[in-house]
Design a protein around this motif. Structure first.
Motif, PDB file in Angstrom:
ATOM      1  N   PHE A  85       0.831  -1.201   0.000  1.00 19.18           N
ATOM      2  CA  PHE A  85       0.000   0.000   0.000  1.00 19.18           C
ATOM      3  C   PHE A  85       0.868   1.253   0.000  1.00 19.18           C
ATOM      4  N   LYS A  86       0.440   2.253  -0.746  1.00 22.60           N
ATOM      5  CA  LYS A  86       1.076   3.574  -0.651  1.00 22.60           C
ATOM      6  C   LYS A  86       0.289   4.348   0.393  1.00 22.60           C
ATOM      7  N   SER A  87       0.979   4.854   1.402  1.00 17.52           N
ATOM      8  CA  SER A  87       0.277   5.609   2.433  1.00 17.52           C
ATOM      9  C   SER A  87       1.156   6.727   2.959  1.00 17.52           C
ATOM     10  N   ASP A  88       0.493   7.751   3.473  1.00 15.93           N
ATOM     11  CA  ASP A  88       1.198   8.868   4.092  1.00 15.93           C
ATOM     12  C   ASP A  88       1.428   8.601   5.568  1.00 15.93           C
ATOM     13  N   MET A  89       0.511   7.829   6.176  1.00 11.17           N
ATOM     14  CA  MET A  89       0.538   7.577   7.612  1.00 11.17           C
ATOM     15  C   MET A  89       0.090   6.144   7.860  1.00 11.17           C
ATOM     16  N   ILE A  90       0.755   5.484   8.802  1.00 13.81           N
ATOM     17  CA  ILE A  90       0.358   4.139   9.213  1.00 13.81           C
ATOM     18  C   ILE A  90       0.070   4.181  10.705  1.00 13.81           C
ATOM     19  N   LEU A  91      -1.127   3.746  11.086  1.00 12.72           N
ATOM     20  CA  LEU A  91      -1.515   3.662  12.489  1.00 12.72           C
ATOM     21  C   LEU A  91      -1.445   2.198  12.912  1.00 12.72           C
ATOM     22  N   PRO A 115      14.740   6.221   7.042  1.00 11.25           N
ATOM     23  CA  PRO A 115      14.315   7.192   8.060  1.00 11.25           C
ATOM     24  C   PRO A 115      13.049   7.957   7.654  1.00 11.25           C
ATOM     25  N   GLU A 116      12.906   8.240   6.374  1.00 11.48           N
ATOM     26  CA  GLU A 116      11.713   8.957   5.888  1.00 11.48           C
ATOM     27  C   GLU A 116      10.467   8.088   6.030  1.00 11.48           C
ATOM     28  N   GLN A 117      10.588   6.800   5.710  1.00 18.34           N
ATOM     29  CA  GLN A 117       9.454   5.882   5.838  1.00 18.34           C
ATOM     30  C   GLN A 117       9.068   5.693   7.306  1.00 18.34           C
ATOM     31  N   MET A 118      10.037   5.704   8.192  1.00 20.73           N
ATOM     32  CA  MET A 118       9.757   5.518   9.621  1.00 20.73           C
ATOM     33  C   MET A 118       8.896   6.644  10.179  1.00 20.73           C
ATOM     34  N   LYS A 119       9.029   7.853   9.617  1.00 21.25           N
ATOM     35  CA  LYS A 119       8.278   9.011  10.105  1.00 21.25           C
ATOM     36  C   LYS A 119       6.777   8.856   9.904  1.00 21.25           C
ATOM     37  N   ILE A 162      -2.587  12.213  15.235  1.00 21.43           N
ATOM     38  CA  ILE A 162      -2.848  12.666  13.863  1.00 21.43           C
ATOM     39  C   ILE A 162      -2.547  14.156  13.738  1.00 21.43           C
ATOM     40  N   VAL A 163      -2.987  14.948  14.700  1.00 20.93           N
ATOM     41  CA  VAL A 163      -2.727  16.394  14.668  1.00 20.93           C
ATOM     42  C   VAL A 163      -1.217  16.663  14.714  1.00 20.93           C
ATOM     43  N   ALA A 164      -0.505  15.957  15.571  1.00 21.57           N
ATOM     44  CA  ALA A 164       0.953  16.136  15.656  1.00 21.57           C
ATOM     45  C   ALA A 164       1.623  15.762  14.330  1.00 21.57           C
ATOM     46  N   PHE A 165       1.177  14.679  13.711  1.00 22.61           N
ATOM     47  CA  PHE A 165       1.713  14.245  12.420  1.00 22.61           C
ATOM     48  C   PHE A 165       1.460  15.317  11.362  1.00 22.61           C
ATOM     49  N   MET A 166       0.227  15.820  11.318  1.00 22.79           N
ATOM     50  CA  MET A 166      -0.137  16.831  10.332  1.00 22.79           C
ATOM     51  C   MET A 166       0.719  18.091  10.497  1.00 22.79           C
ATOM     52  N   LYS A 167       0.883  18.535  11.741  1.00 21.26           N
ATOM     53  CA  LYS A 167       1.691  19.734  12.000  1.00 21.26           C
ATOM     54  C   LYS A 167       3.149  19.497  11.639  1.00 21.26           C
ATOM     55  N   ALA A 168       3.676  18.326  11.969  1.00 17.20           N
ATOM     56  CA  ALA A 168       5.080  18.007  11.674  1.00 17.20           C
ATOM     57  C   ALA A 168       5.345  17.964  10.167  1.00 17.20           C
ATOM     58  N   HIS A 169       4.313  17.661   9.397  1.00 19.12           N
ATOM     59  CA  HIS A 169       4.454  17.568   7.947  1.00 19.12           C
ATOM     60  C   HIS A 169       3.856  18.782   7.231  1.00 19.12           C
ATOM     61  N   ASN A 170       3.612  19.841   7.999  1.00 24.31           N
ATOM     62  CA  ASN A 170       3.079  21.091   7.458  1.00 24.31           C
ATOM     63  C   ASN A 170       1.797  20.884   6.649  1.00 24.31           C
ATOM     64  N   LEU A 171       0.939  20.008   7.154  1.00 22.59           N
ATOM     65  CA  LEU A 171      -0.362  19.771   6.526  1.00 22.59           C
ATOM     66  C   LEU A 171      -1.420  20.548   7.296  1.00 22.59           C
ATOM     67  N   GLN A 172      -2.427  21.004   6.604  1.00 19.42           N
ATOM     68  CA  GLN A 172      -3.454  21.842   7.198  1.00 19.42           C
ATOM     69  C   GLN A 172      -4.328  21.064   8.175  1.00 19.42           C
ATOM     70  N   VAL A 173      -4.487  21.601   9.355  1.00 21.44           N
ATOM     71  CA  VAL A 173      -5.395  21.043  10.365  1.00 21.44           C
ATOM     72  C   VAL A 173      -6.386  22.142  10.719  1.00 21.44           C
ATOM     73  N   ALA A 174      -7.672  21.848  10.563  1.00 23.11           N
ATOM     74  CA  ALA A 174      -8.688  22.845  10.922  1.00 23.11           C
ATOM     75  C   ALA A 174      -8.680  23.045  12.429  1.00 23.11           C
ATOM     76  N   SER A 175      -8.864  24.268  12.831  1.00 25.14           N
ATOM     77  CA  SER A 175      -8.893  24.571  14.256  1.00 25.14           C
ATOM     78  C   SER A 175     -10.301  24.431  14.799  1.00 25.14           C
ATOM     79  N   HIS A 176     -10.463  23.630  15.870  1.00 22.77           N
ATOM     80  CA  HIS A 176     -11.777  23.415  16.480  1.00 22.77           C
ATOM     81  C   HIS A 176     -11.729  23.834  17.935  1.00 22.77           C
ATOM     82  N   GLU A 177     -10.979  24.867  18.231  1.00 22.71           N
ATOM     83  CA  GLU A 177     -10.822  25.303  19.630  1.00 22.71           C
ATOM     84  C   GLU A 177     -11.690  26.484  19.935  1.00 22.71           C
TER      85      GLU A 177
END
Length: 104
Positions: A46-52, A67-71, A89-104
């Protein structure tokens, strides 16, 4: 679109439970993602950006990974804990400069 893979030993039990919890978190965060679950032995196909996954399977996934795949491997301590999944997920998104909607 973010591609997320949930991984466990047989691809049926815990990976499906992770997927269901992650879908609820993604909906709450308004993050569009293509999410699927599979076995540890088929994860490489599978091609994936994130593995849980859990630690034991993360160790297997990372054994021959760059090392890149481990991230992209996110270790969950409590597989269906939506708070933990959201936090990671939020930490991953921020670390990869991906947009996270703010729900605060």
């Amino acid at each position: 679109m973010l591609k997320i893979l949930c991984v466990c030993g047989c691809g049926l039990g815990s990976s499906f439970a992770i997927e269901m919890s992650a879908k609820a978190v993604l909906k709450k965060l308004d993050i569009e993602a293509d999410i699927d679950h599979t076995t540890i032995s088929e994860a490489g196909a599978f091609k994936s950006d994130m593995i849980l996954t859990q630690k034991a399977f993360a160790d297997v996934l990372n054994a021959d990974a760059s090392p890149e795949q481990m991230k992209r491997v996110i270790i969950l301590n409590r597989l269906t804990d939506k708070n933990e999944i959201e936090e990671k997920i939020v930490a991953f998104m921020k670390a990869h400069n991906l947009q996270v909607a703010s729900h605060e």
